[in-house]
Design an enzyme around this catalytic site. Structure first.
Site, PDB file in Angstrom:
ATOM      1  N   PRO A  10      36.743  47.104  84.898  1.00 53.64           N
ATOM      2  CG  PRO A  10      35.883  44.957  84.786  1.00 53.64           C
ATOM      3  CD  PRO A  10      35.782  46.307  84.146  1.00 53.64           C
ATOM      4  CG  ASN A  11      39.793  43.704  88.408  1.00 53.28           C
ATOM      5  OD1 ASN A  11      39.548  43.830  89.611  1.00 53.28           O
ATOM      6  ND2 ASN A  11      39.201  42.808  87.660  1.00 53.28           N
ATOM      7  NE  ARG A  18      44.332  43.309  86.849  1.00 58.51           N
ATOM      8  CZ  ARG A  18      43.595  43.400  85.748  1.00 58.51           C
ATOM      9  NH1 ARG A  18      43.445  44.537  85.129  1.00 58.51           N
ATOM     10  NH2 ARG A  18      42.993  42.335  85.276  1.00 58.51           N
ATOM     11  CE1 TYR A  23      46.384  43.694  81.843  1.00 57.78           C
ATOM     12  CE2 TYR A  23      46.564  42.683  84.008  1.00 57.78           C
ATOM     13  CZ  TYR A  23      46.005  42.717  82.744  1.00 57.78           C
ATOM     14  OH  TYR A  23      45.070  41.789  82.377  1.00 57.78           O
ATOM     15  CG  ASN A  72      41.353  48.107  78.839  1.00 53.00           C
ATOM     16  OD1 ASN A  72      40.677  47.078  78.824  1.00 53.00           O
ATOM     17  ND2 ASN A  72      42.630  48.128  79.173  1.00 53.00           N
ATOM     18  CB  ALA A  75      37.312  40.609  82.853  1.00 55.54           C
ATOM     19  CG  HIS A  78      37.430  38.711  77.522  1.00 54.91           C
ATOM     20  ND1 HIS A  78      37.995  39.076  76.319  1.00 54.91           N
ATOM     21  CD2 HIS A  78      38.307  39.141  78.482  1.00 54.91           C
ATOM     22  CE1 HIS A  78      39.160  39.678  76.549  1.00 54.91           C
ATOM     23  NE2 HIS A  78      39.357  39.739  77.849  1.00 54.91           N
ATOM     24  CG  ASP A  85      23.335  44.881  72.767  1.00 51.44           C
ATOM     25  OD1 ASP A  85      23.908  44.429  71.747  1.00 51.44           O
ATOM     26  OD2 ASP A  85      22.428  44.265  73.367  1.00 51.44           O
ATOM     27  CD  GLU A  96      37.781  45.326  71.990  1.00 47.34           C
ATOM     28  OE1 GLU A  96      36.886  45.294  71.118  1.00 47.34           O
ATOM     29  OE2 GLU A  96      38.279  44.307  72.491  1.00 47.34           O
ATOM     30  CG  HIS A  98      42.196  44.640  75.154  1.00 49.98           C
ATOM     31  ND1 HIS A  98      41.337  44.548  76.232  1.00 49.98           N
ATOM     32  CD2 HIS A  98      41.443  44.499  74.047  1.00 49.98           C
ATOM     33  CE1 HIS A  98      40.110  44.345  75.776  1.00 49.98           C
ATOM     34  NE2 HIS A  98      40.150  44.313  74.456  1.00 49.98           N
ATOM     35  CB  ILE A  99      47.327  47.108  78.932  1.00 49.98           C
ATOM     36  CG1 ILE A  99      46.562  48.380  79.328  1.00 49.98           C
ATOM     37  CG2 ILE A  99      48.796  47.193  79.346  1.00 49.98           C
ATOM     38  CD1 ILE A  99      46.309  48.507  80.828  1.00 49.98           C
ATOM     39  CB  SER A 100      47.985  42.196  78.006  1.00 49.22           C
ATOM     40  OG  SER A 100      46.599  41.866  78.043  1.00 49.22           O
ATOM     41  NE  ARG A 105      46.912  38.032  79.778  1.00 48.94           N
ATOM     42  CZ  ARG A 105      46.278  38.869  80.601  1.00 48.94           C
ATOM     43  NH1 ARG A 105      45.888  40.060  80.167  1.00 48.94           N
ATOM     44  NH2 ARG A 105      46.043  38.529  81.856  1.00 48.94           N
ATOM     45  NE  ARG A 109      43.328  36.854  80.410  1.00 50.22           N
ATOM     46  CZ  ARG A 109      42.798  37.375  81.539  1.00 50.22           C
ATOM     47  NH1 ARG A 109      42.007  38.427  81.482  1.00 50.22           N
ATOM     48  NH2 ARG A 109      43.065  36.836  82.709  1.00 50.22           N
TER      49      ARG A 109
HETATM   50  C1  DQA Z   1      42.836  43.794  79.513  1.00 52.23           C
HETATM   51  C2  DQA Z   1      42.780  42.329  79.094  1.00 52.23           C
HETATM   52  C3  DQA Z   1      41.600  41.632  79.733  1.00 52.23           C
HETATM   53  O1  DQA Z   1      41.576  40.276  79.323  1.00 52.23           O
HETATM   54  C4  DQA Z   1      41.715  41.668  81.236  1.00 52.23           C
HETATM   55  O2  DQA Z   1      40.597  41.088  81.825  1.00 52.23           O
HETATM   56  C5  DQA Z   1      41.933  43.053  81.748  1.00 52.23           C
HETATM   57  C6  DQA Z   1      42.830  43.935  81.029  1.00 52.23           C
HETATM   58  C7  DQA Z   1      44.088  44.515  78.986  1.00 52.23           C
HETATM   59  O3  DQA Z   1      44.098  45.732  79.006  1.00 52.23           O
HETATM   60  O4  DQA Z   1      45.059  43.864  78.588  1.00 52.23           O
HETATM   61  O5  DQA Z   1      41.427  43.424  82.792  1.00 52.23           O
HETATM   62  O6  DQA Z   1      41.704  44.461  78.984  1.00 52.23           O
END
Ligand code: DQA
Length: 144
Positions: A10-11, A18, A23, A72, A75, A78, A85, A96, A98-100, A105, A109
């Site tokens: 998502p997002n 964004r 990001y 990725n 959210a 978390h 599963d 897995e 994550h960009i950040s 943070r 998270r």
């Molecule tokens: C994220 C970190 C997550 O906490 C956040 O909800 C995202 C992006 C990252 O790539 O840093 O949507 O997965």
């Protein structure tokens, strides 16, 4: 040719628009073209969804056919026992991403429901986290 799916949750369709200070200012579509150029011998696929069920369906679809998944889950990382599963249920190794650096943070998270079932986790390197994940999958399965 080995198949790898990059999956964004998502997002992440709003990358480049964004929260640019976190990001970055590049869209994933543009970055994906760069990645494909870097790995002409890989069969790279991309899937994005804002919906938890669609992400799970896609993991089931590719999880017995593809050679690896870079995920990725945004959210859902978390919150989603169900995605955790699904990762445990499939054969393909999942990395897995994550960009950040989520550990720098908010504390909500810091926990992932996915990590335990993933081969490993790469985070905090901006979009380059995805490339590093591909490299890790290639090392994992010599010749991928
Ligand atoms: C994220 C970190 C997550 O906490 C956040 O909800 C995202 C992006 C990252 O790539 O840093 O949507 O997965």
């Amino acid at each position: 040719m080995k198949k790898i799916l990059i999956m964004n949750g998502p997002n992440l369709n709003l990358l480049g628009v964004r929260e640019k200070s976190i990001y970055g200012d590049q869209s994933f579509e543009t970055y994906f073209e760069t990645l494909k150029g870097k790995y002409p011998t890989l069969d790279l696929h991309y899937f994005q969804s804002n919906s938890e069920g669609n992400l799970i369906d896609k993991l089931h679809e590719v999880g017995f056919e593809f050679d690896g998944v870079v995920l990725n889950a945004g959210a859902y990382t978390h919150t989603s026992v169900a995605i955790g599963d699904a990762i445990a249920a499939i054969n393909a190794p999942v990395v897995e991403v994550h960009i950040s650096n989520v550990h720098q943070r908010e504390s909500f998270r810091h926990h992932s429901y996915l990590s335990k079932n993933c081969k490993g986790v790469i985070l905090g390197f901006g979009l380059d986290s995805y490339r590093l994940a591909i490299e890790s999958l290639r090392e994992l399965q010599k010749g991928v």
